[in-house]
Write a protein that holds these residues in place. Structure first.
Motif, PDB file in Angstrom:
ATOM      1  N   ASN A   1       0.851  -1.376  -0.065  1.00 40.37           N
ATOM      2  CA  ASN A   1       0.153   0.028   0.170  1.00 40.37           C
ATOM      3  C   ASN A   1       0.822   1.104   0.097  1.00 40.37           C
ATOM      4  OD1 ASN A   1       0.283   1.178   2.982  1.00 40.37           O
ATOM      5  ND2 ASN A   1      -0.441  -0.988   3.240  1.00 40.37           N
ATOM      6  N   LEU A   2       0.119   2.287  -0.283  1.00 42.94           N
ATOM      7  CA  LEU A   2       1.004   3.640  -0.125  1.00 42.94           C
ATOM      8  C   LEU A   2      -0.005   4.678   0.537  1.00 42.94           C
ATOM      9  CD1 LEU A   2       2.916   5.243  -3.032  1.00 42.94           C
ATOM     10  CD2 LEU A   2       1.118   6.749  -1.805  1.00 42.94           C
ATOM     11  N   GLN A   3       0.633   5.455   1.561  1.00 42.99           N
ATOM     12  CA  GLN A   3      -0.077   6.399   2.345  1.00 42.99           C
ATOM     13  C   GLN A   3       0.571   7.831   2.165  1.00 42.99           C
ATOM     14  OE1 GLN A   3       0.249   4.676   6.384  1.00 42.99           O
ATOM     15  NE2 GLN A   3       0.726   2.678   5.618  1.00 42.99           N
ATOM     16  N   TRP A   4      -0.383   8.688   2.468  1.00 42.38           N
ATOM     17  CA  TRP A   4       0.028   9.994   2.400  1.00 42.38           C
ATOM     18  C   TRP A   4      -0.216  10.796   3.786  1.00 42.38           C
ATOM     19  CZ3 TRP A   4       2.358  12.733  -1.901  1.00 42.38           C
ATOM     20  CH2 TRP A   4       2.553  12.346  -2.895  1.00 42.38           C
ATOM     21  N   TYR A   5       0.826  11.506   4.215  1.00 35.80           N
ATOM     22  CA  TYR A   5       0.663  11.922   5.509  1.00 35.80           C
ATOM     23  C   TYR A   5       0.904  13.652   5.184  1.00 35.80           C
ATOM     24  CZ  TYR A   5       1.136   7.599   7.694  1.00 35.80           C
ATOM     25  OH  TYR A   5       1.074   6.251   8.159  1.00 35.80           O
ATOM     26  N   ARG A   6       0.651  14.410   6.203  1.00 31.06           N
ATOM     27  CA  ARG A   6       0.510  15.965   6.227  1.00 31.06           C
ATOM     28  C   ARG A   6       1.416  16.115   7.494  1.00 31.06           C
ATOM     29  NH1 ARG A   6      -4.391  17.957   7.017  1.00 31.06           N
ATOM     30  NH2 ARG A   6      -3.917  18.290   9.250  1.00 31.06           N
ATOM     31  N   GLN A   7       2.441  17.254   7.345  1.00 31.94           N
ATOM     32  CA  GLN A   7       3.137  17.836   8.459  1.00 31.94           C
ATOM     33  C   GLN A   7       3.018  19.364   8.477  1.00 31.94           C
ATOM     34  OE1 GLN A   7       7.373  17.141   8.603  1.00 31.94           O
ATOM     35  NE2 GLN A   7       7.318  16.748  11.072  1.00 31.94           N
TER      36      GLN A   7
ATOM     37  N   LEU B   1      -3.311  11.021   6.070  1.00 29.72           N
ATOM     38  CA  LEU B   1      -4.355  11.394   5.174  1.00 29.72           C
ATOM     39  C   LEU B   1      -5.131  10.576   4.536  1.00 29.72           C
ATOM     40  CD1 LEU B   1      -2.325  14.328   3.603  1.00 29.72           C
ATOM     41  CD2 LEU B   1      -4.118  14.832   5.099  1.00 29.72           C
ATOM     42  N   ILE B   2      -4.564   9.493   3.835  1.00 29.08           N
ATOM     43  CA  ILE B   2      -5.350   8.580   3.145  1.00 29.08           C
ATOM     44  C   ILE B   2      -4.366   7.400   3.017  1.00 29.08           C
ATOM     45  CG2 ILE B   2      -4.551   9.529   0.705  1.00 29.08           C
ATOM     46  CD1 ILE B   2      -7.565   8.940   0.000  1.00 29.08           C
ATOM     47  N   LEU B   3      -4.822   6.123   2.564  1.00 29.55           N
ATOM     48  CA  LEU B   3      -4.008   4.953   2.247  1.00 29.55           C
ATOM     49  C   LEU B   3      -4.830   4.258   1.328  1.00 29.55           C
ATOM     50  CD1 LEU B   3      -3.017   2.108   4.628  1.00 29.55           C
ATOM     51  CD2 LEU B   3      -4.295   1.737   2.738  1.00 29.55           C
ATOM     52  N   ILE B   4      -4.118   3.926   0.131  1.00 32.19           N
ATOM     53  CA  ILE B   4      -4.389   3.346  -1.244  1.00 32.19           C
ATOM     54  C   ILE B   4      -3.797   2.040  -1.245  1.00 32.19           C
ATOM     55  CG2 ILE B   4      -2.761   4.492  -2.537  1.00 32.19           C
ATOM     56  CD1 ILE B   4      -5.070   4.490  -4.962  1.00 32.19           C
ATOM     57  N   ARG B   5      -4.297   0.961  -1.563  1.00 37.91           N
ATOM     58  CA  ARG B   5      -3.624  -0.406  -1.796  1.00 37.91           C
ATOM     59  C   ARG B   5      -3.282  -0.849  -3.072  1.00 37.91           C
ATOM     60  NH1 ARG B   5      -4.187  -2.284   3.366  1.00 37.91           N
ATOM     61  NH2 ARG B   5      -6.165  -1.589   4.504  1.00 37.91           N
ATOM     62  N   SER B   6      -2.398  -1.682  -3.021  1.00 36.70           N
ATOM     63  CA  SER B   6      -1.932  -1.938  -4.484  1.00 36.70           C
ATOM     64  C   SER B   6      -2.878  -2.436  -5.567  1.00 36.70           C
ATOM     65  CB  SER B   6      -0.726  -3.110  -4.099  1.00 36.70           C
ATOM     66  OG  SER B   6      -1.347  -4.077  -3.848  1.00 36.70           O
ATOM     67  N   ASN B   7      -3.742  -3.060  -5.055  1.00 39.00           N
ATOM     68  CA  ASN B   7      -5.253  -3.425  -5.946  1.00 39.00           C
ATOM     69  C   ASN B   7      -6.387  -2.271  -6.280  1.00 39.00           C
ATOM     70  OD1 ASN B   7      -6.504  -3.166  -3.506  1.00 39.00           O
ATOM     71  ND2 ASN B   7      -7.312  -5.330  -3.771  1.00 39.00           N
TER      72      ASN B   7
ATOM     73  N   LEU C   1      -9.513  15.500  -1.256  1.00 42.07           N
ATOM     74  CA  LEU C   1      -8.082  14.712  -1.496  1.00 42.07           C
ATOM     75  C   LEU C   1      -8.612  13.673  -2.517  1.00 42.07           C
ATOM     76  CD1 LEU C   1      -6.579  14.226   1.819  1.00 42.07           C
ATOM     77  CD2 LEU C   1      -6.210  16.123   0.545  1.00 42.07           C
ATOM     78  N   ARG C   2      -7.831  13.571  -3.753  1.00 39.44           N
ATOM     79  CA  ARG C   2      -7.920  12.545  -4.444  1.00 39.44           C
ATOM     80  C   ARG C   2      -6.552  11.646  -4.776  1.00 39.44           C
ATOM     81  NH1 ARG C   2      -7.426  13.029 -10.361  1.00 39.44           N
ATOM     82  NH2 ARG C   2      -7.796  11.072 -11.226  1.00 39.44           N
ATOM     83  N   VAL C   3      -6.426  10.541  -4.481  1.00 35.61           N
ATOM     84  CA  VAL C   3      -5.139   9.882  -4.809  1.00 35.61           C
ATOM     85  C   VAL C   3      -5.293   8.825  -5.788  1.00 35.61           C
ATOM     86  CG1 VAL C   3      -3.511   8.206  -3.679  1.00 35.61           C
ATOM     87  CG2 VAL C   3      -4.390  10.058  -2.498  1.00 35.61           C
ATOM     88  N   THR C   4      -4.268   8.865  -6.575  1.00 37.54           N
ATOM     89  CA  THR C   4      -4.068   7.713  -7.615  1.00 37.54           C
ATOM     90  C   THR C   4      -2.903   6.972  -7.227  1.00 37.54           C
ATOM     91  OG1 THR C   4      -2.993   9.196  -9.178  1.00 37.54           O
ATOM     92  CG2 THR C   4      -5.480   9.190  -9.410  1.00 37.54           C
ATOM     93  N   LEU C   5      -2.880   5.652  -8.050  1.00 36.94           N
ATOM     94  CA  LEU C   5      -1.907   4.763  -7.892  1.00 36.94           C
ATOM     95  C   LEU C   5      -1.713   3.936  -9.254  1.00 36.94           C
ATOM     96  CD1 LEU C   5       0.304   3.611  -6.053  1.00 36.94           C
ATOM     97  CD2 LEU C   5      -1.420   1.629  -5.423  1.00 36.94           C
ATOM     98  N   ASP C   6      -0.507   4.114  -9.863  1.00 39.06           N
ATOM     99  CA  ASP C   6      -0.293   3.373 -11.059  1.00 39.06           C
ATOM    100  C   ASP C   6       1.001   2.543 -10.663  1.00 39.06           C
ATOM    101  OD1 ASP C   6       0.611   2.497 -13.564  1.00 39.06           O
ATOM    102  OD2 ASP C   6       0.181   4.229 -14.715  1.00 39.06           O
TER     103      ASP C   6
ATOM    104  N   CYS D   1       4.826  11.114   1.029  1.00 40.39           N
ATOM    105  CA  CYS D   1       4.273   9.757   0.680  1.00 40.39           C
ATOM    106  C   CYS D   1       5.010   8.590   1.495  1.00 40.39           C
ATOM    107  CB  CYS D   1       4.293   9.309  -0.847  1.00 40.39           C
ATOM    108  SG  CYS D   1       5.936   9.020  -1.540  1.00 40.39           S
ATOM    109  N   ALA D   2       4.457   7.505   1.612  1.00 40.17           N
ATOM    110  CA  ALA D   2       5.074   6.311   2.531  1.00 40.17           C
ATOM    111  C   ALA D   2       4.728   5.130   1.816  1.00 40.17           C
ATOM    112  CB  ALA D   2       4.462   6.420   4.130  1.00 40.17           C
ATOM    113  N   THR D   3       5.416   4.324   1.582  1.00 43.08           N
ATOM    114  CA  THR D   3       5.223   3.016   0.996  1.00 43.08           C
ATOM    115  C   THR D   3       5.420   1.770   1.984  1.00 43.08           C
ATOM    116  OG1 THR D   3       7.571   2.894   0.074  1.00 43.08           O
ATOM    117  CG2 THR D   3       5.947   3.529  -1.266  1.00 43.08           C
ATOM    118  N   ASP D   4       4.669   1.015   1.949  1.00 43.71           N
ATOM    119  CA  ASP D   4       4.469  -0.306   2.727  1.00 43.71           C
ATOM    120  C   ASP D   4       4.858  -1.638   1.876  1.00 43.71           C
ATOM    121  OD1 ASP D   4       2.451  -1.514   5.403  1.00 43.71           O
ATOM    122  OD2 ASP D   4       4.088  -2.574   4.445  1.00 43.71           O
ATOM    123  N   SER D   5       6.061  -2.280   1.951  1.00 44.61           N
ATOM    124  CA  SER D   5       6.413  -3.127   1.165  1.00 44.61           C
ATOM    125  C   SER D   5       6.083  -4.448   1.941  1.00 44.61           C
ATOM    126  CB  SER D   5       7.805  -3.168   0.775  1.00 44.61           C
ATOM    127  OG  SER D   5       7.925  -1.900  -0.111  1.00 44.61           O
ATOM    128  N   GLY D   6       5.498  -4.469   2.967  1.00 39.67           N
ATOM    129  CA  GLY D   6       5.007  -5.653   4.009  1.00 39.67           C
ATOM    130  C   GLY D   6       5.929  -6.021   4.966  1.00 39.67           C
TER     131      GLY D   6
END
Lengths: 111, 116
Positions: free
Chosen positions: A31-37, A46-52, A61-66, A89-94
């Motif tokens: 998944n990929l997450q966006w944060y504000r500071q 702010l928002i989390l979007i999963r790989s699928n 807010l609108r987030v896209t993932l490619d 942005c923050a990426t979670d690779s498991g």
């Protein structure tokens, strides 16, 4: 090592305009997450979007993932002065939910 | 609301001193993290813990150690502070899911440490 890289590093817009910031990453993610500071404070999720998922909305807010391009974008519509902050942005690779943060985009919204 | 608190907002220490930074969360989260944030470098993970007494090195563990004796508390220790450890330190916590997928991290307000 930095997984996510945000672009641009800094962005200045007028209140009411839309702000778009991008994040590119190198390895596959869960998944990929966006944060504000806000200046000198902790980060707020702010928002989390999963790989699928390809697109997700939350308020202005609108987030896209490619995943084929290993990139994501965060769009803030109708910006307000209160949106002035740094965005990461923050990426979670498991694994043990270790996420990797990028260097951030500093957004300034001028009233 | 989840609350993550850090023991100090600002801290000034001398070179060679032993420094303790404490973090407490009240949401029964399994995962806890320590990051340092420096201009132009973003957030870098120092250590994280996924359970009591468990710890894993992050990207920059040198010069630091951690302790997690209770689920709600995660301490960062600078054994002998040096000027290059002057930084903003951020603590965070999150739930742990049995299947990889992650969840949002909740951050404390940060501790700005100056080592002179």
């Amino acid at each position: 090592s930095q997984q996510g890289e945000e672009d641009p590093q800094a962005l200045s817009i007028q209140e009411g305009e839309n702000a778009t910031m991008n994040c590119s990453y190198k390895t596959s993610i869960n998944n990929l997450q966006w944060y504000r500071q806000n200046s000198g404070r902790g980060l707020v999720h702010l928002i989390l979007i999963r790989s699928n998922e390809r697109e997700k909305h939350s308020g202005r807010l609108r987030v896209t993932l490619d995943t084929s391009k290993k990139s994501s974008s965060l769009l803030i519509t109708a910006s307000r002065a209160a949106d002035t902050a740094s965005y990461f942005c923050a990426t979670d690779s498991g694994g043990y939910q270790k996420v990797t943060f990028g260097t951030g985009t500093k957004l300034q919204v001028i009233p | 609301d989840v609350k993550v608190t850090q023991s100090s907002r600002y801290l000034v220490k001398r070179t060679g001193e032993k420094v303790f930074l404490e973090c407490v969360q009240d949401m029964d989260h399994e995962n806890m993290f320590w990051y340092r944030q420096d201009p132009g470098l973003g957030l870098r993970l120092i250590y994280f813990s996924y359970d009591v007494k468990m710890k894993e090195k992050g990207d920059i563990p040198e010069g630091y150690s951690v302790s997690r004796e209770k689920k709600e508390r995660f301490s960062l220790i600078l054994e002998s502070a040096s000027t290059n450890q002057t930084s903003m330190y951020l603590c965070a916590s999150s739930f742990r899911f049995p299947v990889t997928g992650g969840d949002e991290q909740y951050f404390g307000p940060g501790t700005r440490l100056t080592v002179t």
